[in-house]
Every structure is written in C-alpha cells, then in structure tokens.
Motif scaffolding. Structure first.
Motif, PDB file in Angstrom:
ATOM      1  N   TYR A 179      62.983  46.138  76.468  1.00  0.00           N
ATOM      2  CA  TYR A 179      61.686  46.103  76.997  1.00  0.00           C
ATOM      3  C   TYR A 179      60.838  46.208  75.628  1.00  0.00           C
ATOM      4  O   TYR A 179      59.618  45.587  75.546  1.00  0.00           O
ATOM      5  CB  TYR A 179      61.243  47.073  78.223  1.00  0.00           C
ATOM      6  CG  TYR A 179      61.942  46.609  79.419  1.00  0.00           C
ATOM      7  CD1 TYR A 179      62.848  47.302  79.935  1.00  0.00           C
ATOM      8  CD2 TYR A 179      61.315  45.751  80.063  1.00  0.00           C
ATOM      9  CE1 TYR A 179      63.510  46.857  81.246  1.00  0.00           C
ATOM     10  CE2 TYR A 179      61.703  45.111  81.208  1.00  0.00           C
ATOM     11  CZ  TYR A 179      62.780  46.101  81.944  1.00  0.00           C
ATOM     12  OH  TYR A 179      63.317  45.587  83.002  1.00  0.00           O
ATOM     13  N   ALA A 200      60.872  43.294  73.449  1.00  0.00           N
ATOM     14  CA  ALA A 200      59.882  42.354  73.992  1.00  0.00           C
ATOM     15  C   ALA A 200      58.548  42.483  73.742  1.00  0.00           C
ATOM     16  O   ALA A 200      57.442  41.819  73.377  1.00  0.00           O
ATOM     17  CB  ALA A 200      60.175  42.052  75.483  1.00  0.00           C
ATOM     18  N   GLU A 201      57.959  44.007  73.918  1.00  0.00           N
ATOM     19  CA  GLU A 201      56.748  44.262  73.778  1.00  0.00           C
ATOM     20  C   GLU A 201      56.350  43.892  72.499  1.00  0.00           C
ATOM     21  O   GLU A 201      55.029  43.505  72.284  1.00  0.00           O
ATOM     22  CB  GLU A 201      56.576  45.818  74.025  1.00  0.00           C
ATOM     23  CG  GLU A 201      55.368  46.258  73.963  1.00  0.00           C
ATOM     24  CD  GLU A 201      54.773  46.929  74.888  1.00  0.00           C
ATOM     25  OE1 GLU A 201      55.476  47.479  75.825  1.00  0.00           O
ATOM     26  OE2 GLU A 201      53.350  47.100  75.025  1.00  0.00           O
ATOM     27  N   VAL A 227      63.450  39.728  80.452  1.00  0.00           N
ATOM     28  CA  VAL A 227      64.467  40.977  80.594  1.00  0.00           C
ATOM     29  C   VAL A 227      64.835  41.481  81.803  1.00  0.00           C
ATOM     30  O   VAL A 227      66.064  41.627  81.869  1.00  0.00           O
ATOM     31  CB  VAL A 227      63.552  42.155  79.544  1.00  0.00           C
ATOM     32  CG1 VAL A 227      64.561  43.253  79.599  1.00  0.00           C
ATOM     33  CG2 VAL A 227      63.035  41.705  78.371  1.00  0.00           C
ATOM     34  N   LYS A 251      57.859  40.092  80.474  1.00  0.00           N
ATOM     35  CA  LYS A 251      58.964  41.060  80.438  1.00  0.00           C
ATOM     36  C   LYS A 251      59.990  41.129  81.754  1.00  0.00           C
ATOM     37  O   LYS A 251      61.090  40.855  81.528  1.00  0.00           O
ATOM     38  CB  LYS A 251      58.315  42.596  80.212  1.00  0.00           C
ATOM     39  CG  LYS A 251      57.998  42.981  78.909  1.00  0.00           C
ATOM     40  CD  LYS A 251      57.890  44.478  78.599  1.00  0.00           C
ATOM     41  CE  LYS A 251      56.194  44.521  78.597  1.00  0.00           C
ATOM     42  NZ  LYS A 251      55.982  46.066  78.271  1.00  0.00           N
TER      43      LYS A 251
END
Lengths: 291, 312, 632
Positions: free
Chosen positions: B190, B193-194, B207, B203
């Motif tokens: 996460y 991805a952030e 994910v 997300k």
C-alpha cells in the motif's frame, strides 16, 4: 485595539474527514438494515394483531389507539401453538445427544487417524474425506430411504444418528491432535496406559478449545436443523423447535403470533452468541481459509 | 505366533476399534444410502409402486424429456442458475466492499463484525419467518414504502427477495473470512502504491483485490456449490408445493417429488444428477486451482533451460 | 532544485516515546546521504517522515525549498525503494514499473518509452513480461529501482534495499547503485545498518543511535575524527580496539600512555588537543586504536611498541587479521581488556602462540572519556591556559588584556582560563603564529601558537601555515577558574526560561480585554500576535504544556523601571540587579529571576537597582519541557 482571532490548526484534512464520514455512514446504514428487522420482530410480537393492522410503520409497541403497551398474549398463544414443552424437550434431547456423540465419536476417529497406525489408514481416510464431501441435499433422499428401511423414521433417533459423524469436525480435530507434543503420549505409553486411556485422559483435554468451538457449532447446527427433521418425522409430537416453528408459519396464525414464535425459538442462540462473542467470531477466524 | 505379528495385529485391532463407529456410520449412513439410492433411481419405486421393478435409465430419460409429467425439470435448473447469478456476484462484491471499509482504519470494527454476524446465529426457520412477515403485503417493507406488494408471491419479485435474504444472511460470515485475508496483505504494498500516486480506490483495485484473489476464488467455488443446492429456504417459506413457479429450484423440485408425489425413485435420480453436476464443477475447480501450479512449474523449467543454455 | 532540509525534526509516539530526536540536516542537490546505525536507532523512521509515510511530530521538512510537512507523499516528487521491494505480485515487471506513471495519467506511448529506458539502464529488459515471483532477489531489486527511477523524481529514498541479498550480490549492487546515482544526477537518501555500505557509498554519513544523531560528516571525517566511542567503534572493519589507560604528561612535553599490558609515548605535537586535566596520570581514559594502525613490527619503534602473544591468525587474502593478547595467560580474541586485533596488508609468517612485537601508529590514537564516551580529542577543542591577573590587567597567551572594570573585581593571582573557539577570531589582539591548518568542509581549523599556549579556532578565512597573525579574544566568552571553582563564567549565548502559555483577562485603559501571555518566573510577558499564532499552531494542548522559552542574549532587553512604557497591571518581568560586569567593549547586568542568574546587555552608565526585562519574541524558540522537544 485590534482584536485578532487566533485559529487552531486544522489537524484533520478535509478530504480525510469526508472519507471517514462516508465510510461510517455506509457501515452504520448497513448495521441498521441488520438491527431494524430484529427489533421490528421483537416489538411487533409484543403488540396485538389489531394494533398492528391499525397503525402504519412504527418501531414502538403501540396499541390500536397509539398508546405504548406491551401485549404478551402472542407469546402465550405461541407457547401452545408450538407445543413448547414437548418440542423444547425434543430439541434439547436431540441437540445434547448429537453434540455429545458427535464430539466423542469424531474425536475417537480423529485421534486414530492422527496417531494410531493400522492397515490402509491413509486410504480409508481419503475415501471417507472424499465421500463425506458429498453435499447434504444429495444425501437427503437416500438417507430417508435408509431410515425408512431401518424403521427409525418418525423417531428422535432419526434426528440424532444420521449426523453423528462429520468430516469437517474429524478433519479439524485431526489437525489439533497432530499438533500435540508426542512426548506426552509416549511417556504415558511407557507408564503402561492403553491407547484409549491415553486418548481419553491425556490427549483429549489438550484439545479442549477446539472441542468447545466444535461443540458450540454442532449444537447450534442441530438447534436450527429444519429440513431433515421435516422430511423424516411426521408425528407432531416429535417436532423440534425448528420444525414446530415452520408448522406455525404455515398454519394461518396471526402475524404477531408467528413473530412471537420466531423470537422464542431464535432468542436463546442469539443471547448465547452475544455472551460468547469473542470465541465464535474469533473461532471462525482461526479456521478460516488463509487468503 | 511371532511376537511381531502379534503386536501388528494388536495395533491394527486398536486402530480399527477406534474408527469402528465411524466405519459403521459410514456404511450405514453414507455408503448404503448412496448405493440404495443409485439402485432405486433405476427402478420405479414410489408410494404407488411399493414393489419396484427395474426400469433402467427410464427415470432419467423421463426427467429430461417428459414435459408433461416433469414440466418443471429444466425450468428448475434455470431457476437454480438464476439464483446463483443473483447471489454469487452480489455477495462477492458486497463482501469486498464491506471488508475494505472495515479494513480502513476506523473504530468499531469488532462492533460491526458482531452485528453483521447475527443472522448467522439466527435459526434459519426463525429468520425465514421474520423475512416472510417483513415481505408480507402488510409487512415492514410495505409499511415503510406505503406500498402493497406481496413480494413473496409475486412471480417477478419472489426469487430476488430470497436471493437478497441469502446475501444479507451470509454477509457476516463472509466478511469475517475476507477481512482476515485482507489483513494478511503486506502493508508496504500500500505504501509503495501511495508513493506512486495511487488514491484510495486505486489502492483497492490494484493491491487489495489482487491480494485476496485466492479468497475470492474460494467464495466463488463454495458459492457455486451451495448455490446448486438451494431449496431449503423455499420449502420453509412456501411448503413443498407452491404455485409460485419462479422459486421452484432444482432441489425444491426434488423435495416436491419426494414429499408430495412420494416418487422416491425419481427423487433419487434427481439427487444423482445433482451429484454429477457438482462433481463436474469440483473437478473443474481443482483443475483451475492447479493450473497456477502447472504454469509455475513450466515457467521454472523454462528458466532452468535458459540458464543451462547460457552456460554452454 | 532537489535540496532536502530537515530542521529540528522529532518523532514522538504517544506523547512519550521519542523515536527521533532533534534531527537536523541540510542535504545538497545531487548528494548521496546515508543514514546508518543499529536497529531501532530511528533511521528508517526519519526516512519515512521524509517520504510522508509517517507524520512529523515537530520540526520543519523542506524538499526543494517547499515546506512538505503536510504534503501527501505523491505530491512530494520523491520515489522510494523498499527493503522487501514491495512489488505488486499479480502484475508483470512492465506493469510494476509503469504503475506510477499510470497513476499520474501519463500517455501510453510515453509510458512505454520511459519503461523501456529504465529497463535498459538496469538491464532487466528481458524480464519485462515476467511476474515478480519468477525473479531472483537481485532482479526484483532492480525492478524496484526501475519503478523509482521511471518517475524521474528529485529525491530517491532507499530503505535498506540490499539487506535481503546475499553478500556477493550486495557488493555488486552497491556499485550499481552508486553508478546509478551518478547517472541520474539526483539526490539519494539511503538507509542501512551496514557500515561498509555507508562508508563506500555516501558523500556524507549520518550516524544515529537510540533516536539521536551521533555525528554527520564525510566518511573520512567520521573515520578519522569520530566524535564519540560509538561512532568510532561502529565504522571500520574490523572494529576499533579499545583499551583502558591513563595519560601522564612528562616533563619533556610528551605524554605517556599507560595501558594494561603496554606503554606508549606520544610526542608533544599530538597532545595539544587534550585537556590538561586528563593528563595527570590518574584519570581513567579509553584509548582507541584501529586494527590497521597496529601492524607487526620489523625492527624497533620506541614508545610505539606493543608486545603480545598471538591467539589466532585469519588469512583474508588481501589482508591478514592477527588476534593477540598482551596477557599471555588469557589468550582471548575479544571482550577482554588485554586483547586486540591487528590488521596488516603485508605478507607475514606469524603463527598462533608466538610472541610478537607490533608497531602502533602514534598519530592515529583516539581517546574517549570513560563515562560520557565522547572524544577527548575534539576537532576544535576548548583550550585551557594560565592567566595572571594584576591590577586591571590580565596577562595570558603571550600578551595581555586591559579591562579594569572586570579585573579589578577579582583578586590578583593566577587563574586558569577556558577559551572556547567561539571566543576567538582573526583580528586585533594577541600576536602569534599559525602552526597547522586543516580543512573541514567549507571551513578551516587553525592551530595558532600564542605565547606558550596553543589555541584552536574555526574560520572560513584562508591563511597559510607559518603565517604570523593576530587573534582577537572576546572576553565575555572566556571563563576564569581558580582550581576548578569558577570565578568568572563566560556569558552564554542563550538562556532558557521555564514557563507556560495562557490567555488572561487584563485591564487596559479602563476596559477588560483578553490577551495572551508567556508566564515566566512569576511574571507575565505580553505576546505579539505572530508568536501567539505560532503557539496556536501547536494545537489545543499548548495551554496545558510545560514549556521552555529559549532566548538569545541579543534578544533580551533590559530597561530601567522609569523608562519602561506603562503596561497593564502585573505585566512584565522585573528582576533585581545583582551585579554589573564591565568587559570594556560591552557591559552586562547580572540579574536574578526566581533564583536563577542570567545576564543582560546594558547600555549606559547609570545602573538602576531593578530593571524590567523584555524579550524579542520574533526570535524566541519554544520547547516542550516534558519531552524536551523543540516546537518552533
């Protein structure tokens, strides 16, 4: 003199607040959709049929004039309609007997598969595992025929015996037994204890948590089992709570009485759930499939 | 007798003694019924015909073809499929969304999980009664919306309502499993991805969902298998002989044959046909599950071959 | 511009646990900075604060001149490589690398170009359509790097990227990352617990321990001038040898180092930085010598010899490690006061059990205080010298200084003066010669001989060795001591006052208004609006917190009571004047507030008995006293 206004910092981001509120709104809305039906059922069971038909939508126990009043007559009627005394007895007998037998026999078998050595052990295990995965509905008709042949239809035995072994329980208990430290058993064997004694006195106490969880789930399953008792027993005196309630529903009783019956039957389990909440919600998670 | 053989015999005896109840049970309540049912499905055993004679595959053929007597056979299969179509995707999506919401850092996760789980501990008959009255012409739903629709007896709404009931009831248990799977996802995914600029929805899509794919698969399979067997709810609500055609699922028809028509041989035939369908699906699922493993094995072989070639 | 600036960064959990303490660092554009330290020292937490994955409790973070404390990670134009790579398992390598670009809605054609470029640079083009689970550790590492470089960020953050690789691969990837840094011309912040990585890769290294920064500097600086025992022992393989010893200054100026098992003699030249108090032969000191500075001796080396028995010899190819013990009976390899390790690159035939002599590199000795573990050989130390005061004159440093106002207050006699480098600068004062020049960053460290003493100062002015020069001494930064007792202490640069923040009702011109005050030492000081807003910026709890106000000397003003503008009732800080310190060029009043003495600059001749003290709140720093955290 200037009067300046001082501001505390906006510690919380506007977007985050909106997002969190949205989430809470959705979840609470969903919660309400779960709570309201039960609440409605409870309240309506405490009103008279007349009152129910006279007023519109309400979640309060109002009578036909709109005053708050609790009416217990529905429960009285449901008691007799359900034949509660006999039926409750039947249900208890079945649940307790089945759960007890279930736990005992399944753990015996599970222990055997986990620890004992005998000819064709693994093959037998696989066959049983596979065959008992046959879905329940497929087995209903055949089981009925067998019970009919054995002459145990229309008896409490028919409710207890056909569900005495459960592959799910055997599998889980076997896992637990495999996890027990072998040393304890070996020590007992050297002391001269026979396999049954080892099983009963030594190993079984060690898997108590799982037994408790399985005991609860089995008991609850028996309690709510409707279809099979309905099919196999016709005698009204042999009804369980579940079948009795189903009978009540189909017999044209007032809506309020039916709901009272439903409350009577379902309340015990729900109360037990709230008390044992953490075990059930936690227990299910332990046996859950890992993502 | 040699001591060793004696010991061996004793061991086997003990083992079998332990599983004796299981074996008895297995033979009496699993094997025997299955064999008897299979045999009966090839006869014409029914209340009308207590002295059965063999008819071969007639029962099966009659089921498939005789539109006069068994007019509901194919439509019941359709109904079952329709039901599955209504419940499986809806349940999956709802479970994903609710689990994702509970997985974001909010308070009261335990509270919500408990509330959602209540239907799972409600006796199914009681729950049916509750819904039956809720959906009645003078029931809760109609009261709220000031309408007068008899949901359960209306051909077009009946099945939808039962599907809704099922999704609603199963949410608690499903969310429990899905949520625990979600918590197993590596949090640094996460974070990565952030850092790359993914928002909350992205997300979730890139994910969360891939991360719980095995669980989704699990739900799909179990949903299908139990979907095939739907029938009990209908029996509770409508009894075994309802006129509302749209809720007559395959298993419902089976009960009808057994209880109302006392046509045991046909009912047996229907159970076996159902068994066959479920078997096929289970095998397909096995194949699909192992497809990944097979692909992996092929990929690894390819890499090994490449490495070996490079050396040369 | 990809500069990163961290000012007084703190990370506090639950209001109590301080994971990162007062982290200050200015990172230049294109610099490769390494945060290094043992597990739990706060290096990863600091990196994550730069990334935006952790909230900054206090302090200011700037990326490229923009304050980024509350900016979302995706808007900071940074990229991060995680320790466990964090590759999306269900996506191909191509999709993993392209993910960031896809999130920023870059057109497909451009994504394709950039992904292939990045793959080229990292040598992973042939794996583009594989999934992470079909890749080896090193390949996954490169994909993680690819995902970072493809977004062309200003700053790269790497969190222990090589920890999960085997030693050989780690060594190779080290050079690859360094090469990547040069090629990309971007700022790299790299976190690791491996000091070898830090030493070989970093332009500058930040050593951390327990949440505190130990030292910041180039690898050379940290290696040669460690500021405490931890930094000294942490960097360098094998680890530095530590011995307990005492130091005694001999009559000829040299210093004898007496340790358990050997004795060394240091020429006077090496001892100037050491404080006289440790050279009395009784003070216990920790001696540190790196293994590379102890080598097998061929011939003689007076005063620089150690004789010991060899316990173990380790051949490492290029280098040989010889583990010895001066105590022939114990023969330990480590964890013993008499054991040490010697490292040599010369071929040697020494065998275990033999008794051999070793040469010590006398100019590479390190000394640490036994309790505080800080170095006794500071780069720019405070120097102590003797001073003779008579009349209004003080004779010291080969010259003299006249200051009747000051020196008439103390008895004539001999005193020890403590001269910190801050008190010295190039200018009119004492005449002397520059003996040594060293460069430290952009500044120079000078050792100047004044009379019989040597002083150290730091300046960005450039001068040559041997140059004759004049050094100015700021008397107010000098301390006078009589056998350890302070006679005249140096005036500190800033003071801290404990107090709180409150909003009170006061009468002003007949009306009752609400104003904000700093409550210090029983008095109240009215606060200007800007300062008040900064206090409010700390949140609601500021009214309940115990605070510490730090004020620089220049920001404290004292006015006589009659000159003070009328204030509301009860306002202001009043202090009694205890003493006047006249340094000639500047005058100070010694005041007392709630028992604590402090000084204030005073202009004018008349000294009133009481003064009103005020602060320039534009420059006041505020600390949270309970956890000692700088708020702003």
């Amino acid at each position: 003199m200037k009067k300046t206004k001082f501001r505390f910092p906006a510690r919380i981001n506007g977007a985050t607040v909106a997002k969190k509120t949205f989430i809470y709104v959705v979840l609470i809305g969903l919660c309400l959709s779960f709570i309201i039906p039960y609440f409605w059922m409870l309240i309506t069971s405490l009103r008279t049929e007349l009152a129910y038909n006279s007023t519109g939508f309400t979640l309060l126990p109002l009578d036909e004039q709109g005053h708050l009043s609790l009416f217990f007559g529905n429960y009285k009627e449901a008691f007799t309609a359900l034949n509660l005394g006999q039926v409750l007895l039947n249900t208890l007998i079945v649940c307790v007997a089945n759960t007890f037998l279930n736990l005992f026999l399944n753990s015996l078998a599970a222990y055997a598969f986990a620890r004992l050595k005998f000819f064709a052990k693994n093959t037998i295990f696989k066959i049983i595992l596979f065959s008992m995965m046959v879905p329940g509905t497929v087995m209903l008709v055949p089981n009925f025929l067998i019970c009919d042949y054995l002459g145990i239809t229309d008896s409490l035995f028919a409710l207890i015996l056909p569900f005495v072994m459960s592959v799910y329980n055997i599998f889980l208990l076997r896992q637990q037994f495999l996890g027990v430290d072998k040393g304890i058993e070996e020590a007992a064997r050297i002391e001269g204890a026979g396999p049954f004694r080892i099983y009963l006195r030594i190993v079984l106490p060690l898997v108590k948590p799982m037994m408790v969880v399985l005991g609860i789930t089995t008991f609850m399953w028996n309690y709510g089992n409707y279809l099979w008792p309905y099919i196999v027993n016709v005698d009204p005196n042999l009804r369980t709570l579940a079948t009795s309630l189903a009978e009540l529903t189909g017999s044209g009783y007032d809506l309020t009485v039916q709901l009272a019956g439903a409350v009577i039957v379902s309340a015990p389990m729900i109360i037990v759930f709230f008390i044992l909440q953490k075990y059930i919600v936690g227990g299910t998670m332990e046996g859950a499939v890992k993502g | 007798m040699k001591a060793y053989t004696k010991q061996l015999l004793k061991r086997n005896a003990t083992g079998y003694a332990f599983i004796l109840p299981l074996l008895i049970y297995f033979i009496v309540f699993q094997l025997a019924p299955m064999i008897i049912a299979l045999v009966i499905s090839f006869t014409d055993y029914s209340l009308a015909n207590l002295d059965p004679s063999f008819v071969g595959f007639d029962n099966y053929i009659e089921l498939f073809t005789n539109k006069a007597v068994y007019q509901n056979f194919w439509s019941s299969l359709l109904t079952t499929f329709l039901y599955m179509l209504l419940t499986v995707p809806t349940s999956m999506i709802l479970t994903l969304i609710v689990s994702a919401l509970l997985n974001s850092k909010i308070k009261g996760e335990k509270f919500f999980k408990t509330i959602f789980y209540i239907p799972s501990v409600t006796v199914s008959v009681a729950m049916m009664v509750m819904w039956k009255q809720m959906l009645a012409p003078d029931g809760l739903i109609n009261q709220i919306f000031s309408s007068n629709i008899d949901f359960l007896n209306n051909e077009s709404t009946a099945l939808v309502m039962i599907a809704l009931m099922s999704v609603w009831g199963g949410l608690g248990y499903n969310v429990l499993i899905m949520l625990s799977a979600m918590k197993n996802i590596d949090p640094s995914l996460y974070e990565a991805a952030e850092m790359d600029g993914a928002g909350a929805f992205q997300k979730f899509l890139y994910v969360t969902v891939p991360g719980v794919m095995p669980t989704i698969f699990f739900f799909l399979v179990t949903g299908l298998i139990s979907g095939f067997q739907v029938g009990e709810q209908m029996v509770i609500i409508y009894g075994t002989a309802t006129q509302v055609g749209s809720v007559r699922t395959y298993v419902y028809e089976m009960f009808y044959q057994m209880r109302e028509m006392s046509n045991f041989s046909v009912a047996s035939a229907m159970s076996y046909f159902l068994f066959a369908i479920i078997l096929v699906f289970t095998l397909i699922q096995f194949r699909l599950q192992n497809a990944d493993a097979i692909k992996e094995r092929r990929m690894l072989k390819k890499i090994k071959r490449e490495a070996a070639n490079e050396k040369n | 511009m990809a500069k990163v600036s961290l000012k007084h960064i703190y990370k506090v959990y639950d209001g109590k646990v301080k994971a990162v303490n007062d982290f200050n660092l200015e990172i230049e554009d294109k610099e490769f900075v390494v945060f290094v330290g043992p597990s739990g020292c706060g290096k990863s937490t600091t990196l994550r604060m730069v990334a935006g994955l952790e909230e900054i409790t206090a302090g200011e973070l700037r990326i490229g001149d923009r304050i980024c404390n509350h900016v979302e990670p995706k808007d900071r134009n940074i990229a991060m490589v995680f320790q466990n790579y964090a590759l999306f398992p269900n996506m191909t390598v191509y999709d993993n690398i392209a993910f960031g670009l896809k999130m920023h809605k870059v057109p497909k054609a451009e994504i394709d170009k950039k992904v292939h470029e990045a793959a080229e640079i990292l040598g992973i083009t042939e794996y583009l359509d594989r999934k992470p689970k079909a890749l080896s550790g090193g390949q996954r590492q490169r994909v993680a790097l690819g995902r970072a470089i493809v977004r062309e960020p200003n700053v790269f953050l790497l969190d222990e990227p090589l920890s999960n690789l085997d030693a050989k691969l780690r060594a190779r990837m080290r050079t690859e990352i360094t090469r990547l840094h040069k090629r990309l011309q971007a700022t790299f912040i790299y976190v690791t617990h491996d000091q070898v990585e830090a030493m070989t890769m970093g332009d500058r290294i930040v050593v951390m321990k327990g949440g505190f920064v130990q030292q910041i500097g180039t690898p050379q600086e940290l290696f040669n001038f460690p500021v405490n025992k931890f930094v000294a022992g942490f960097l360098g393989t094998p680890q530095m040898n530590f011995f307990d010893c005492t130091l005694l200054k001999e009559s000829d100026g040299s210093v004898t180092v007496r340790a358990d098992g050997f004795t060394l003699s240091i020429p006077e030249e090496e001892t100037y930085r050491l404080d006289a108090s440790v050279l009395d032969g009784a003070h216990k000191v920790t001696l540190g010598i790196r293994p590379d500075d102890i080598t097998p001796l061929k011939g003689e080396a007076k005063g620089a010899e150690i004789e010991a028995t060899v316990s173990l010899v380790e051949e490492l190819g290029v280098q040989t490690l010889i583990y010895c013990d001066t105590d022939a009976n114990s023969l330990m390899i480590e964890n013993s006061p008499t054991a040490f390790c010697s490292s040599t690159v010369e071929p040697t035939a020494i065998k275990a059990g033999e008794k051999t002599k070793f040469r010590v590199n006398i100019s590479k000795l390190h000394f640490f205080d036994v309790e505080t573990e800080t170095t006794l050989k500071e780069r720019v130390p405070t120097v102590k010298a003797q001073c003779r005061v008579e009349g209004g004159e003080a004779k010291l440093l080969g010259g003299s200084v006249v200051c009747p106002g000051l020196f008439s207050r103390i008895e004539s006699g001999t005193y020890t003066v403590s001269i910190s480098p801050a008190a010295l600068s190039f200018g009119n004062g004492f005449k002397g010669v520059i003996e040594a020049v060293e460069q430290q960053g952009r500044e120079y460290v000078y050792r100047v001989r004044l009379g019989d003493d040597r002083v150290f100062l730091k300046s960005d002015e450039k001068h040559e060795t041997g140059e004759e020069t004049e050094i100015a001494l700021a008397l107010d930064s000098v301390g006078f001591y009589d056998n350890g007792t302070p006679v005249m202490e140096p005036i500190p640069e800033a003071y801290r006052f404990d107090g709180t923040f409150a909003k009170l009702k006061v009468k002003e011109g007949g009306k009752t208004v609400k104003r904000h005050f700093a409550l210090i030492a029983g008095g109240k000081l009215c606060l200007p609006d800007e300062f008040t807003q900064k206090m409010y910026d700390q949140g609601r709890g500021i009214f309940k917190k115990e605070l510490s106000y730090e004020v620089s000397l220049d920001d404290i003003t004292a006015t006589s009571m009659s000159d003070t503008a009328p204030m509301g009732e009860g306002e202001g800080l009043v202090a009694a004047v205890e003493d006047v310190l006249d340094y000639g060029y500047v005058k100070y009043l010694k005041l007392k507030l709630e028992g604590k003495p402090f000084c204030v600059k005073w202009v004018g001749d008349a000294v009133p008995p009481e003064v009103s003290v005020s602060f320039d709140f534009d420059n006041v720093r505020v600390y949270d006293k309970a956890i000692d955290m700088k708020l702003f």
